[in-house]
Design an enzyme around this catalytic site. Sequence first.
Site: not given
Ligand code: LLP
Length: 489
Positions: A345-348, A386, A390, A416-417, A446
């Site tokens: 499940e890649p996102g980033r 981000r 973080y 304003c922070e 993100y």
């Molecule tokens: N699968 C599940 C169940 C997840 O909760 C997530 C991310 C992903 C896949 C995708 O993860 P990735 O490959 O994108 O790292 N806002 C944060 C990231 C929060 C991710 C939440 N879950 C940031 O800006 O780094």
Amino acid sequence: MCKQLKVGPRDSLQPVLSAILQIPLIAVFEISKQQKNMANAQQAKLSTAFYYLNDNFYCENSPVHQIENELEKTSGCDDDDDDRSATPLYIYSQAQLHRNIQSYKDAIQSAGMSGRMHIFYAVKANPNLHLMELVRKQNCGAVTVSGYELKAALNTGFVPEMILLNGNGKQMWEIRLALKNGCMLNVDSYFDAENIISVARQLQKTARVLIRVNPGLEQSSTPVHSYLSTALKNSKFGIPLHQFDQVLELLRAEHFIQVVGLHCHVGSTIRDAFIYSDVTRILLDIRQKLITQGYAHLKYLDIGGGLGIDYYHGTNQEQSPLSSTGELIQAIASLLPPDVEVIIEPGRSLVANTGILVTKVLGSKKSPDGGKNFVVVDAAMNDLIRPSFYQAYHHVLPVRKSISSEGTYDIVGPICESGDFLAVDRRLAQEPVKGDLMAIMDIGAYGMAMASNYNMRARAAEVLVDGNSWKIIRRRENFESLVRTMTAD
Ligand code: LLP
């Protein structure tokens, strides 16, 4: 913040896992506190879609300053009392997105896993419909975490059977939407199982579910920011091992439930492939146990997403991703029995380095003791949270190089922070001056996805570049769009 990782003694999960599931132990990490370097930003390695030519910064074949210029000219706003600027502005590269997907596909193929390893894009990273459609055209599935993400995936044509609805707080309408459309669901808790069963009975439809496992890791064993760890003993996600049998009992008795797999997402910005092989081992052990209990349809192991990227562009060895896509796939592939299919499940790692945030310098000022050089830009924490949230690092580069002196700067927004910053104590090779454009790198994941309207700021436009052409894939908001939902029709 910099951490050096090593595989240590295999004892962190002993108590929980061996007591409940007789599962072998997984790796523990030793975290060194060693801090290191920040090298000259402009020496940094850039992702291939973004580069300098004759001191101008390009996205594919399009000069970034030209996109900004044209967009400003065509903003359509001729009101001096309104915002006519094109910045802040998100720019994405289509070619880079394709390259990122292809690198997963190549790795899957060279591991001999074609057809048995499925890429499900984590929509939360960037839900722009145009980008989602590009991902879908590459035959990826989608993992969603809300009803609207699910709708977006359906509307952009993802195959319903390749959409997974995840989430620790699914509502009945979201479950209904998933089931009606034949999507898979993750079971996250006992109450979630009860809700899914209840909707499946109402619809008289079999729910294909994966069980999300929470292996109960210690914080020290997941070397990422604590907000990005999702499989800790005290995480809100997944079914803790001590409740596993209870949930299984509920699901086993239910005619309208088919358990098709197991899921575990350890966290995000992970830099070590062995975390994935450890998770795979855990899930395989649980699967074995379930098979002996008569579960016959356990086709999938879903090992989540979370692979990190090189936010430092090679300027900080300790924070470089240690794992490549290939390493990750190899680490899993070698462990799999032939009857198992894997979902990742890649996102980033699919979208982060496809995007930059272009921002304009409004001016600069110094703190009274001279300790800080603030560069005030027109992007802020509402555009990219981000760094504030973080303490995340994003590389910053000038859109036009010029001869100037090096310096150390805080790049801050107009919100304003005091926590409104995009970069802190950043060594830059060139002094940013009023009117300069700067590129904040790797905001494809993100970035816009977490943007807000704080301080009544309009969210920025998004542009997609394809070679030397580009198009707006999301218009910039304006005052009217901000107040539309507050005013009576
Ligand atoms: N699968 C599940 C169940 C997840 O909760 C997530 C991310 C992903 C896949 C995708 O993860 P990735 O490959 O994108 O790292 N806002 C944060 C990231 C929060 C991710 C939440 N879950 C940031 O800006 O780094």
